[in-house]
Design a protein around this motif. Structure first.
Motif, PDB file in Angstrom:
ATOM      1  N   ILE A 240      24.085  12.808  34.726  1.00 37.91           N
ATOM      2  CA  ILE A 240      24.078  12.098  35.997  1.00 37.91           C
ATOM      3  C   ILE A 240      24.044  10.623  35.658  1.00 37.91           C
ATOM      4  O   ILE A 240      23.108  10.151  34.997  1.00 37.91           O
ATOM      5  CB  ILE A 240      22.866  12.476  36.861  1.00 37.91           C
ATOM      6  CG1 ILE A 240      22.849  13.988  37.128  1.00 37.91           C
ATOM      7  CG2 ILE A 240      22.879  11.711  38.179  1.00 37.91           C
ATOM      8  CD1 ILE A 240      21.585  14.474  37.824  1.00 37.91           C
ATOM      9  N   ASN A 242      23.735   7.019  37.002  1.00 38.38           N
ATOM     10  CA  ASN A 242      23.329   6.166  38.110  1.00 38.38           C
ATOM     11  C   ASN A 242      23.549   4.706  37.734  1.00 38.38           C
ATOM     12  O   ASN A 242      22.992   4.235  36.736  1.00 38.38           O
ATOM     13  CB  ASN A 242      21.847   6.364  38.436  1.00 38.38           C
ATOM     14  CG  ASN A 242      21.527   7.783  38.856  1.00 38.38           C
ATOM     15  OD1 ASN A 242      21.900   8.216  39.929  1.00 38.38           O
ATOM     16  ND2 ASN A 242      20.828   8.515  37.991  1.00 38.38           N
ATOM     17  N   MET A 244      22.723   1.084  39.030  1.00 35.54           N
ATOM     18  CA  MET A 244      21.746   0.585  39.984  1.00 35.54           C
ATOM     19  C   MET A 244      20.946  -0.563  39.378  1.00 35.54           C
ATOM     20  O   MET A 244      20.993  -0.778  38.157  1.00 35.54           O
ATOM     21  CB  MET A 244      20.783   1.717  40.344  1.00 35.54           C
ATOM     22  CG  MET A 244      20.049   2.279  39.126  1.00 35.54           C
ATOM     23  SD  MET A 244      19.062   3.765  39.456  1.00 35.54           S
ATOM     24  CE  MET A 244      17.703   3.049  40.382  1.00 35.54           C
ATOM     25  N   VAL A 346      22.696   2.131  44.873  1.00 36.92           N
ATOM     26  CA  VAL A 346      23.088   2.938  43.723  1.00 36.92           C
ATOM     27  C   VAL A 346      24.415   3.616  43.993  1.00 36.92           C
ATOM     28  O   VAL A 346      24.711   4.003  45.132  1.00 36.92           O
ATOM     29  CB  VAL A 346      22.003   3.995  43.400  1.00 36.92           C
ATOM     30  CG1 VAL A 346      21.786   4.926  44.576  1.00 36.92           C
ATOM     31  CG2 VAL A 346      22.351   4.787  42.152  1.00 36.92           C
ATOM     32  N   THR A 347      25.225   3.720  42.958  1.00 41.65           N
ATOM     33  CA  THR A 347      26.365   4.625  42.954  1.00 41.65           C
ATOM     34  C   THR A 347      26.136   5.607  41.815  1.00 41.65           C
ATOM     35  O   THR A 347      25.907   5.212  40.678  1.00 41.65           O
ATOM     36  CB  THR A 347      27.689   3.876  42.769  1.00 41.65           C
ATOM     37  OG1 THR A 347      27.864   2.956  43.850  1.00 41.65           O
ATOM     38  CG2 THR A 347      28.857   4.844  42.766  1.00 41.65           C
ATOM     39  N   GLN A 348      26.181   6.877  42.175  1.00 43.73           N
ATOM     40  CA  GLN A 348      25.871   7.945  41.225  1.00 43.73           C
ATOM     41  C   GLN A 348      27.128   8.763  40.957  1.00 43.73           C
ATOM     42  O   GLN A 348      27.825   9.168  41.881  1.00 43.73           O
ATOM     43  CB  GLN A 348      24.776   8.849  41.794  1.00 43.73           C
ATOM     44  CG  GLN A 348      24.382  10.004  40.903  1.00 43.73           C
ATOM     45  CD  GLN A 348      23.465  10.976  41.629  1.00 43.73           C
ATOM     46  OE1 GLN A 348      23.922  11.897  42.280  1.00 43.73           O
ATOM     47  NE2 GLN A 348      22.157  10.734  41.524  1.00 43.73           N
ATOM     48  N   ARG A 350      28.704  12.164  38.848  1.00 42.82           N
ATOM     49  CA  ARG A 350      28.395  13.422  38.170  1.00 42.82           C
ATOM     50  C   ARG A 350      29.694  14.080  37.696  1.00 42.82           C
ATOM     51  O   ARG A 350      30.450  14.617  38.520  1.00 42.82           O
ATOM     52  CB  ARG A 350      27.662  14.386  39.115  1.00 42.82           C
ATOM     53  CG  ARG A 350      26.313  13.886  39.607  1.00 42.82           C
ATOM     54  CD  ARG A 350      25.720  14.876  40.586  1.00 42.82           C
ATOM     55  NE  ARG A 350      24.464  14.396  41.136  1.00 42.82           N
ATOM     56  CZ  ARG A 350      23.296  15.055  41.106  1.00 42.82           C
ATOM     57  NH1 ARG A 350      23.240  16.250  40.542  1.00 42.82           N
ATOM     58  NH2 ARG A 350      22.211  14.538  41.632  1.00 42.82           N
ATOM     59  N   ASN A 376      28.020   9.853  44.709  1.00 42.41           N
ATOM     60  CA  ASN A 376      27.125   9.560  45.819  1.00 42.41           C
ATOM     61  C   ASN A 376      26.856   8.063  45.852  1.00 42.41           C
ATOM     62  O   ASN A 376      26.512   7.466  44.822  1.00 42.41           O
ATOM     63  CB  ASN A 376      25.809  10.320  45.673  1.00 42.41           C
ATOM     64  CG  ASN A 376      26.024  11.819  45.642  1.00 42.41           C
ATOM     65  OD1 ASN A 376      26.491  12.406  46.605  1.00 42.41           O
ATOM     66  ND2 ASN A 376      25.714  12.450  44.513  1.00 42.41           N
TER      67      ASN A 376
END
Length: 456
Positions: A240, A242, A244, A346-348, A350, A376
């Motif tokens: 994952i 992230n 941020m 945040v831009t996540q 996956r 996300n």
């Protein structure tokens, strides 16, 4: 609609009944995410499936809206309904592990962390998401994307059977041979078709993992490289990513806090030496600002997520899929993150694929098997007046990333609009779900969710 006689309700159930004015009412109605203040007429903790059926009957009799709660992590706040009846499964916590068969029956009041810890004592694992405090009911019925997905599939790919209480009060045991349409629908279709009171999961041997958090500088090359290396890596590796602002944690240098970083959560579900080899290209992208990735027991992957009970983040968010994340897109996202109006955003990313993509698209109600990345985008709010600005930023940032067609992961959908339901369940998946809804919940009693109305 009728006025609820709470005294009469208490006599109907042996399980706990909590109403306004009772000690514990505020705790019973609290959910994980902030910005919501639902005040249900009653919260009922049934003691067994028969009492679950009793709560459903009460909702039908009174006309009060019904919500079903497991862990209270619904992003859209579906776990608790204002003015209605909350069917709270948290007291249903039985678990039965068959080590020889490598299966477990687990009641839906358990959390992902509860089940993970219990089966790990036998060197076994079932993949849920990435947070130990989520209820297994919600994450399973929505799909279950997490640390073991590329190796062992989504959570729903490991569901062998389930016990479901339907809108008419029947208690059904469903599997591939018994009520197969309902079994198909609860694997990805959310809580639209009944209350799942327990699941039977397939378990996998997993003595340990190489996992934890790694912190890297957030340059476009690092972020793009992280995603490409992870997507091309062995299926044992799930990450994952992230992007941020660096949080104010003691291990992060003061001059780095607040600047953009890559907070990567990595999990290699295999031998430690092979895990180190798989992670070497990621570590080589840049000198880590912090590196806590090491051989650990799998339940430790959830330890960072076992957060403060008083923490209730308020944010606006959007979930989507992308088939390609090239350097240009990544660069633009990072620039938008640098100039975003919110102090915390945040831009996540996956990377998906692996075992997820090998399951046929029509095998379950999760319809996004071929998508390469889940993304996300979230922006935290400083107050209600900041919502319009933050929502616009989220929409615009998501538009930069989105490619390969629409789509949404139902467990991350942040509102209940019909648009989101159709993105979560596109095409033939939607049509089949509507048919199952008509059969098992024709009056749409279970509507406090990402809803699939029986009229389509």
């Amino acid at each position: 609609m009728t006025t609820l006689d709470v005294s009469a309700v208490r006599t109907r159930f042996t399980g706990q009944v909590v109403a306004p004015g009772d000690d514990g009412y505020d705790g019973a109605r609290a959910i994980f995410y902030g910005g919501l203040d639902p005040k249900p007429a009653v919260v009922i903790h049934p003691s067994d499936p028969a009492e679950v059926a009793g709560v459903i009957a009460l909702a039908r009799e009174t006309g009060l809206e019904l919500s079903v709660r497991c862990g209270g992590h619904s992003v859209a706040g579906h776990s608790v309904v204002d003015g209605g009846i909350v069917l709270d499964l948290r007291h249903l916590r039985a678990i039965a592990i068959d080590v020889e068969e490598r299966t477990v029956w687990a009641q839906a009041g358990l959390t992902a962390g509860d089940v993970t810890k219990a089966v790990a004592e036998h060197g076994l694992a079932i993949g849920f998401g990435d947070t130990g405090t989520v209820g297994i009911g919600g994450i399973t019925t929505g799909g279950g994307v997490g640390y073991l997905s590329r190796k062992h599939g989504l959570t729903i790919d490991n569901v062998l059977a389930a016990e479901v209480v339907t809108a008419d009060g029947q208690i059904l045991e469903v599997d591939a041979d018994h009520h197969p349409d309902l079994f198909w629908a609860i694997r990805g279709g959310g809580g639209n078709f009944g209350v799942v009171t327990r699941f039977k999961y397939r378990l996998h041997e997993l003595p340990g993992v190489v996992g934890g958090m790694i912190l890297l500088p957030a340059t476009p090359e690092v972020v793009h490289g992280f995603l490409q290396e992870a997507a091309a890596g062995p299926e044992e590796l799930s990450v994952i990513v992230n992007v941020m602002p660096a949080p104010p944690m003691p291990f992060i240098p003061a001059d780095v806090q607040g600047s953009l970083v890559v907070l990567g959560l990595v999990c290699y579900a295999g031998p430690a030496d092979e895990g180190e080899k798989a992670l070497a290209p990621i570590r080589a992208l840049a000198e880590p600002l912090a590196d806590f990735v090491r051989p650990i027991a799998y339940p430790e992957m959830f330890m960072e997520a076992e957060g403060d009970e008083e923490y209730h983040p308020t944010a606006t968010a959007r979930t989507l899929f992308a088939d390609e994340l090239d350097l240009a897109r990544v660069t633009e996202v990072i620039e938008r993150l640098r100039t975003a109006p919110a102090p915390m955003r945040v831009t996540q990313f996956r990377p998906l694929g692996g075992a997820i993509s090998r399951v046929p698209a029509d095998a379950t109600a999760y319809a996004h098997r071929g998508r390469a990345f889940m993304v996300n985008v979230a922006s935290f709010l400083d107050g209600p007046d900041t919502r319009p600005e933050r929502e616009q930023w989220v929409r615009d940032t998501a538009a930069v990333v989105a490619n390969g067609g629409p789509g949404a992961y139902v467990n991350f959908v942040a509102d209940a609009s019909a648009e989101w339901a159709r993105e979560a369940y596109p095409g033939a998946t939607w049509e089949r779900l509507v048919q199952v809804k008509r059969q098992y919940d024709p009056d749409n009693l279970f509507r406090h969710n990402v809803n699939i109305p029986p009229e389509g």
